[in-house]
Design an enzyme around this catalytic site. Sequence first.
Site, mmCIF file in Angstrom:
data_model
loop_
_atom_site.group_PDB
_atom_site.id
_atom_site.type_symbol
_atom_site.label_atom_id
_atom_site.label_comp_id
_atom_site.label_asym_id
_atom_site.label_seq_id
_atom_site.Cartn_x
_atom_site.Cartn_y
_atom_site.Cartn_z
ATOM 1 N N SER A 126 -2.298 4.079 11.571
ATOM 2 C CA SER A 126 -1.271 4.498 12.536
ATOM 3 C C SER A 126 -0.821 5.916 12.212
ATOM 4 C CB SER A 126 -0.050 3.573 12.424
ATOM 5 O OG SER A 126 1.047 4.106 13.141
ATOM 6 N N TYR A 185 6.137 -0.465 7.079
ATOM 7 C CA TYR A 185 4.983 -0.472 7.992
ATOM 8 C C TYR A 185 4.145 0.774 7.718
ATOM 9 C CZ TYR A 185 2.417 -0.037 12.438
ATOM 10 O OH TYR A 185 1.434 0.114 13.387
ATOM 11 N N LYS A 223 0.210 1.426 6.354
ATOM 12 C CA LYS A 223 -0.789 2.189 7.121
ATOM 13 C C LYS A 223 -1.311 3.377 6.312
ATOM 14 C CE LYS A 223 -0.765 -0.429 10.753
ATOM 15 N NZ LYS A 223 -1.949 -1.217 11.125
#
Length: 262
Positions: free
Chosen positions: A143, A157, A161
Amino acid sequence: MQVDLKGQTAVVFGAGRGIGEAIVTQLARAGAKVYVADLIEKNCAHVVDNLAKEGLNGVAVGCDVGKFEQVDGVMERAERETGRLDIVVNNAGIVTLGSFLETTQEEISKLINVNLMGTSNGLQAAVKRMQKYNHGKIVSTASFAGRHAMKEGFAYYGMTKAAIIYLTQAAAYAGADYNINVNSVCPGIIRTPMWEKILDSYVAAGQDRETSWKESLKHFIPLERGDQKPEDIAYAVLFLCSEYADHITGQALNIDGGASMD
Ligand SMILES: NC(=O)c1ccc[n+]([C@@H]2O[C@H](COP(=O)([O-])OP(=O)(O)OC[C@H]3O[C@@H](n4cnc5c(N)ncnc54)[C@H](O)[C@@H]3O)[C@@H](O)[C@H]2O)c1
């Protein structure tokens, strides 16, 4: 550029909806037989039904990517049934919007288990299994949030990533001796069920859903070309799984309207 994957076997994890479904569709349209793996098995069956409507070939398989045996088991089945394993896509993921201090221990464990361990499991199993063919293409979904930490949240998160981008390089070194290409893609913001979940938290904070979406796009994405679609990511994955990307490995490709330029 015409991608021809006829006769090839692909496994896509996190394939039951959203970006994963779009990746499955592109690989299948290019001729691959695709094993459609996801935690939510009924979604896999739905994706396979949609492929069948186009006369395309898919197999639905339930799988929790956090469990190595299950991930490896899907690849083992694909090899047993087709005699080969050409493409693996590690796309399963979950999101938590929270900041560094807000994110709970439980949320951190879940993010690590699905996003990081899920991808690690897919990478290790795929590189090990593809060695004997001296051939293979592996793509994982990272991401733009993995490129650098953000004031807006996504702390853990983004950490998972960033780790996927790093592991992509480590796995690319491991695969290089066996002619296996390992890359990742970094999407921007795409309105899949994952982003609807993020918008839920804006709505819970009293904001309007559609306004929040438009403001998020404006805030994160420089290129004013409207919404990115799951297909935009799927086309890049298709390219990375094709012969046109034979000399590309260890890369993380931004497909994010300029959200990240590194
Ligand atoms: N939507 C975006 O804006 C965006 C941006 C950057 C990166 N991504 C990444 O793209 C990937 C796909 O996201 P999406 O937007 O399509 O989200 P989504 O929630 O629509 O799809 C994710 C899929 O992963 C599956 N999944 C979750 N946990 C799993 C597990 N333990 N085992 C197997 N499958 C599991 C879900 O069931 C779902 O089908 C994710 O890795 C996500 O982090 C998405």
